[in-house]
Enzyme design. Structure first.
Site, short mmCIF file in Angstrom:
data_model
loop_
_atom_site.label_atom_id
_atom_site.label_comp_id
_atom_site.label_asym_id
_atom_site.label_seq_id
_atom_site.Cartn_x
_atom_site.Cartn_y
_atom_site.Cartn_z
N LEU A 4 0.84 -1.20 0.00
CA LEU A 4 0.00 0.00 0.00
C LEU A 4 0.87 1.25 0.00
CD1 LEU A 4 -2.72 -1.06 2.59
CD2 LEU A 4 -2.57 -1.52 0.13
N ALA A 5 0.77 2.01 -1.06
CA ALA A 5 1.65 3.17 -1.20
C ALA A 5 0.93 4.35 -1.83
CB ALA A 5 2.87 2.79 -2.04
N ARG A 11 2.81 14.13 6.84
CA ARG A 11 3.71 14.45 7.96
C ARG A 11 5.18 14.48 7.57
NH1 ARG A 11 1.06 10.05 11.85
NH2 ARG A 11 0.35 9.32 9.81
N LYS A 19 6.07 10.33 -0.08
CA LYS A 19 6.63 9.71 1.12
C LYS A 19 7.40 8.42 0.83
CE LYS A 19 4.29 7.40 4.60
NZ LYS A 19 3.57 7.32 5.91
N GLN A 72 -5.19 4.00 -7.06
CA GLN A 72 -6.28 4.35 -6.14
C GLN A 72 -6.36 5.88 -6.19
OE1 GLN A 72 -5.41 4.04 -1.94
NE2 GLN A 72 -7.55 3.66 -1.37
N ASP A 102 5.21 1.95 4.12
CA ASP A 102 5.98 2.86 4.99
C ASP A 102 6.52 2.15 6.23
OD1 ASP A 102 3.61 2.47 6.35
OD2 ASP A 102 3.24 4.58 6.76
N ASN A 375 56.19 8.85 -11.22
CA ASN A 375 55.99 9.75 -10.10
C ASN A 375 55.54 11.12 -10.62
OD1 ASN A 375 56.65 10.06 -6.99
ND2 ASN A 375 57.23 11.98 -8.00
N SER A 403 57.88 18.82 -10.13
CA SER A 403 56.85 19.55 -9.39
C SER A 403 56.35 20.74 -10.20
CB SER A 403 57.44 20.06 -8.07
OG SER A 403 57.68 18.97 -7.22
C1 UD1 Z 1 -2.45 1.96 9.70
C2 UD1 Z 1 -3.49 1.00 10.28
C3 UD1 Z 1 -3.25 0.82 11.78
C4 UD1 Z 1 -1.82 0.36 12.03
C5 UD1 Z 1 -0.81 1.30 11.34
C6 UD1 Z 1 0.57 0.71 11.41
C7 UD1 Z 1 -5.55 1.23 9.03
C8 UD1 Z 1 -6.89 1.84 8.96
N1 UD1 Z 1 -4.80 1.54 10.08
O1 UD1 Z 1 -2.64 3.24 10.28
O2 UD1 Z 1 -4.15 -0.18 12.27
O3 UD1 Z 1 -1.59 0.34 13.43
O4 UD1 Z 1 -1.15 1.45 9.94
O5 UD1 Z 1 1.53 1.59 10.89
O6 UD1 Z 1 -5.17 0.45 8.16
N2 UD1 Z 1 -2.74 3.80 2.15
C9 UD1 Z 1 -3.21 3.64 0.87
N3 UD1 Z 1 -4.46 4.06 0.57
C10 UD1 Z 1 -5.28 4.62 1.49
C11 UD1 Z 1 -4.80 4.79 2.81
C12 UD1 Z 1 -3.53 4.35 3.10
O7 UD1 Z 1 -2.51 3.13 -0.01
O8 UD1 Z 1 -6.42 4.97 1.14
C13 UD1 Z 1 -1.39 3.35 2.46
C14 UD1 Z 1 -0.47 4.46 2.93
O9 UD1 Z 1 0.21 5.02 1.84
C15 UD1 Z 1 0.46 3.71 3.87
C16 UD1 Z 1 -0.37 2.58 4.42
O10 UD1 Z 1 -1.47 2.44 3.53
O11 UD1 Z 1 1.58 3.18 3.18
C17 UD1 Z 1 -0.88 2.88 5.84
O12 UD1 Z 1 -1.64 4.06 5.79
P1 UD1 Z 1 -1.53 5.17 6.92
O13 UD1 Z 1 -2.41 6.30 6.57
O14 UD1 Z 1 -0.10 5.47 7.19
O15 UD1 Z 1 -2.19 4.38 8.13
P2 UD1 Z 1 -1.96 4.59 9.67
O16 UD1 Z 1 -2.78 5.72 10.14
O17 UD1 Z 1 -0.52 4.61 9.95
CA CA Z 2 1.50 4.76 8.72
#
Ligand code: UD1
Ligand code: CA
Length: 475
Positions: A4-5, A11, A19, A72, A102, A375, A403
């Site tokens: 998931l990226a 932040r 990120k 997405q 991440d 040299n 030199s």
């Molecule tokens: C998420 C989890 C949480 C867990 C934490 C661990 C959910 C709802 N929460 O929270 O339970 O403790 O990770 O680090 O899953 N992403 C997408 N599409 C989206 C949303 C997010 O691809 O619509 C990706 C982000 O880019 C990221 C990852 O999913 O790589 C996690 O998303 P993030 O928003 O960082 O979730 P957290 O609030 O950290």
């Molecule tokens: Ca996260």
């Protein structure tokens, strides 16, 4: 496998990069996530991209050309992301591994063990969790009195009691594909963030009486990187791990706190890294070499028994037993033959220095070939640039460059030739010849006493000249 990226990564406060393209140790966060899957024989890798997807997709095609990006366009949560990704997961996949993009500290061995545990258990889902001293922001793992996982509640949705739970979901899951495809369509958005939460799948499975497993691992395997403080902390953990592997394999690391190595660096046993060394890219250090203190090497090969002291090098090849520094700069295309020496305040670019040859002090060597046993005198410059184009210089074997010689390219100095100190060499010097290209010296007798009367120099000259009327020099 699904990574998931798509998230925005607000932040990180980064205008320059999305990120997951931030990173450390020579890899992006996305690259680290993919590296964690190295021990799985994953049939297909699907990466969900959204925010700044052109950059993420371009990077992905660099580092993992076989991976399939799935767009997405709007980020409606991790569950939504996985739902879209499943369309690109082959129908015959039995198991689906989901990783956040991440979480760069997850180790391949840990993920492999999680998949094995999942298979043994025959579970619908098996997840990684960690106990955190400060679980703020994470999803909490809620267990029943029997200790079994019941569901996960996100921080923003949790009650005060639930927030006191220190076991958190890492975002790393192994799913039975069929069970996931079924449950993912039934996620609600009735929560604090109005999103489809992937972790809600766990609660759905438990409610249906399906088996859910959880493996608790140390927090430094599951830590997420959401800002640059966490990025630096993750880098530190990762670097410590790499250094430990190198040390256990026989490398001496004098000061692990100030030694940084990239994931792709290789170091042979009995090499020594002195304090303040950073090694990048595909740098290789051979056995018995001593690197440091204060060296920064990128994509550089250091031969056996070589010693580099305060050296910056990029795409250079350093032979066996070569000594370099202190304070030298080896730029791309530098090739130093065995037993060569490069000394203080020397810069070399796109040049080869033959076996046993020396460039000891204050020189620039650009676009040159230097033979064996030669040299290069102090403060020699290979004048390679005419303001428009670069030209090459050839220096043969056993040459003595005096030199402060300027070798104005294109020019060559034959085997066994010499150049006189201070020469500006613009014409080829044949083998065995002495090239002299400078004005003859002339001494103007009594000049200081005549034109600088009353100065300390004039007084000193007067005292030196006192005993005899006539000085010895020419007039
Ligand atoms: C998420 C989890 C949480 C867990 C934490 C661990 C959910 C709802 N929460 O929270 O339970 O403790 O990770 O680090 O899953 N992403 C997408 N599409 C989206 C949303 C997010 O691809 O619509 C990706 C982000 O880019 C990221 C990852 O999913 O790589 C996690 O998303 P993030 O928003 O960082 O979730 P957290 O609030 O950290
Ligand atoms: Ca996260």
């Amino acid at each position: 496998m699904v990574v998931l990226a798509a998230g925005e990564g607000t932040r990180m406060r980064s205008a320059a990069l999305p990120k997951v393209l931030h990173g450390f140790a020579g890899r992006s966060l996305l690259g680290h996530a993919l590296a964690a899957t190295a021990d799985l024989d994953a049939g297909a890798t699907v990466v969900v991209v959204g925010h700044r997807r052109d950059e993420v997709t371009a990077h992905l095609s660099d580092i993992a050309p076989a991976a399939v990006p799935v767009v997405q366009a709007e980020q409606h949560g991790t569950g939504h992301a996985v739902r879209l990704a499943l369309a690109a997961v082959p129908d015959d996949a039995r198991t689906v591994v989901v990783l956040p993009g991440d979480a760069p500290l997850l180790q391949a061995s840990t993920l492999r063990a999680l998949v094995d545990a999942h298979d043994r258990l025959g579970a619908a889902a098996t997840m990684l969790t960690s106990e955190l001293a400060d679980p703020t922001g994470y999803g909490r793992v809620l267990r029943g009195d029997d200790g079994d996982v019941r569901r996960i509640v996100e921080h923003k949705d949790a009650t005060a009691d639930e927030r006191a739970v220190r076991e958190v979901a890492s975002g790393v899951y192994v799913f039975d594909a069929a069970a996931l495809r079924d449950a993912i369509t039934r996620l609600s958005t009735d929560n604090a963030q109005g999103e489809e939460y992937l972790p809600d799948v766990i609660g759905i499975f438990v409610a249906e009486g399906r088996r859910v497993g959880a493996a608790v691992v140390p927090a430094d395997e599951t830590a997420g990187v959401n800002d640059r403080v966490q990025l630096a902390a993750a880098h530190r953990v990762y670097n410590d791990r790499l250094l430990e592997q190198h040390m256990r394999a026989g490398v001496t690391v004098v000061d692990p706190v100030t030694t940084w190595v990239d994931a792709g660096v290789t170091i042979e046993p009995d090499a020594t890294l002195l304090p303040s060394v950073d090694l990048h890219g595909t740098t290789h250090i051979a056995a018995g070499a001593v690197v440091g203190p204060q060296c920064s090497l990128t994509d550089t090969v250091v031969g056996a028994g070589a010693a580099l002291d305060r050296v910056v090098a990029k795409q250079a090849r350093v032979g066996a037993r070569v000594t370099v520094g202190p304070f030298a700069y080896l730029r791309p295309g530098t090739v130093l033959g065995d037993d060569a020496h490069v000394g203080t305040y020397v810069e070399i670019k796109n040049s080869s220095v033959g076996t046993g040859s020396k460039v000891p002090h204050l020189s620039y060597v650009g676009d040159a070939e230097i033979g064996e046993g030669s040299n290069i005198g102090a403060a020699t410059v290979f004048v390679n640039y005419d303001g428009v184009a670069k030209h090459r210089t050839t220096v043969g074997d056993h040459v003595r460059i005096g030199s402060d010689t300027m070798l104005v390219a294109p020019v060559s100095v034959g085997d066994g030739a010499y150049t006189a100190a201070g020469s500006v060499i613009t014409k080829d010097v044949p083998a065995g010849a002495l090239g002299v290209a400078r004005a003859n010296q002339r001494n103007v007798s009594g000049w200081v006493q005549r034109t600088r009367a009353g100065t300390a120099a004039a007084d000193a000259a007067a005292r030196a000249n006192e005993p005899t009327e006539q000085t010895e020099g020419e007039t």
